[in-house]
Design an enzyme around this catalytic site. Structure first.
Site, mmCIF file in Angstrom:
data_model
loop_
_atom_site.group_PDB
_atom_site.id
_atom_site.type_symbol
_atom_site.label_atom_id
_atom_site.label_comp_id
_atom_site.label_asym_id
_atom_site.label_seq_id
_atom_site.Cartn_x
_atom_site.Cartn_y
_atom_site.Cartn_z
ATOM 1 N N GLU A 104 -8.305 -12.942 8.454
ATOM 2 C CA GLU A 104 -9.024 -11.686 8.183
ATOM 3 C C GLU A 104 -10.130 -11.920 7.165
ATOM 4 O O GLU A 104 -11.254 -11.438 7.316
ATOM 5 C CB GLU A 104 -8.051 -10.622 7.665
ATOM 6 N N LYS A 122 -3.522 5.189 1.871
ATOM 7 C CA LYS A 122 -3.902 3.848 1.380
ATOM 8 C C LYS A 122 -4.869 3.901 0.196
ATOM 9 O O LYS A 122 -5.194 2.860 -0.380
ATOM 10 C CB LYS A 122 -4.566 3.035 2.524
HETATM 11 C C1 5RP Z 1 -2.667 -7.345 8.088
HETATM 12 C C2 5RP Z 1 -3.402 -6.373 7.249
HETATM 13 C C3 5RP Z 1 -3.431 -4.947 7.713
HETATM 14 O O1 5RP Z 1 -4.745 -4.547 7.831
HETATM 15 C C4 5RP Z 1 -2.720 -4.079 6.724
HETATM 16 O O2 5RP Z 1 -1.413 -4.593 6.503
HETATM 17 C C5 5RP Z 1 -2.635 -2.623 7.203
HETATM 18 O O3 5RP Z 1 -1.793 -2.554 8.305
HETATM 19 P P1 5RP Z 1 -1.483 -1.207 9.078
HETATM 20 O O4 5RP Z 1 -2.733 -0.826 9.798
HETATM 21 O O5 5RP Z 1 -0.366 -1.590 10.004
HETATM 22 O O6 5RP Z 1 -1.057 -0.179 8.071
HETATM 23 O O7 5RP Z 1 -3.961 -6.678 6.242
HETATM 24 O O8 5RP Z 1 -2.626 -8.614 7.508
#
Ligand code: 5RP
Length: 221
Positions: A104, A122
């Protein structure tokens, strides 16, 4: 579908508006991105291809007929779309809840624009309530843990989890991250740490947030 899933779905749907004709789209990993991939399906012929941030995302993209490209063959990625575990008012992030932080971060760094898609749960003022993931070379697990304890972090080994790169994850609890760029830099200096799940030096460029009613583009404070 839960209320949380409905918010993830709404923000993923809104993100489609940011994809332009002929774009190569960087695609993140996680449950929010999974909704985004569903919405990508009807417009898959509009884009020239995608760069996937994990094996799981690659498989999902291929399953809907999107051409997945190797990052080494691409020099221009107009947009990277991904979720996050925490977002602060400067659009700095904690990522890696799904363990895909290394790929990422590489794609975020290689992309012109990083559009982060999250639901309002978030958003935080100070990063660190969500345990900060570190991708660590397996032989360095104990050494890195000791170094983290020296800076008052509480590392927890994510057991039975191996990253797409064959490494382990340490989730660091008890961090109140007042200087995200400095902490990212300092943790990057520890031998054996491959990637820090702090996206501070390269934050998101835009953040789309969903709440119970609608989706808005966040204003930087
Ligand atoms: C994966 C990530 C995801 O973007 C993060 O964990 C958010 O996940 P979700 O959309 O399932 O809440 O960093 O490595």
């Amino acid at each position: 579908m839960t209320n949380a899933d409905q918010k993830k779905q709404a923000v993923a749907r809104a993100a489609i508006e940011y994809v332009e004709y002929d774009d190569i789209v960087g695609v993140g990993t996680g449950s929010t991105v999974d909704f985004f991939i569903e919405y990508l399906k009807p417009i898959k012929n509009k884009i020239s291809g995608a760069i996937a941030s994990s094996i799981s995302t690659k498989e999902k993209l291929e399953a809907i007929g999107v051409r997945v490209l190797d990052l080494n063959d691409v020099s221009d990625i107009p947009i990277y779309i991904d979720g996050a575990d925490e977002v602060n008012p400067n659009f700095q992030l904690i990522k890696g809840g799904g363990g895909a932080l290394t790929r990422e971060k590489i794609i975020a760094g290689a992309s012109k624009k990083f559009l982060c898609i999250v639901d309002n749960s978030k958003l935080v003022d100070v990063l660190g309530k969500f345990p900060l993931p570190l991708e660590v070379v397996p032989m360095a697990r104990s050494f890195v843990s000791r170094e983290i304890i020296k800076i008052q972090g509480m590392p927890a080994w994510r057991e039975n989890f191996v990253t797409d790169n064959g490494n382990i994850i340490l989730d660091v609890n008890h961090m109140e991250i007042m200087e995200p760029i400095k902490l990212e830099k300092d943790l990057n200096q520890i031998s054996g740490v491959l990637t820090v799940g702090l996206f501070a030096a390269r934050p998101a460029d835009k953040v789309l947030v969903s709440n119970e009613k609608d989706v808005i583009e966040l204003k930087k404070k």
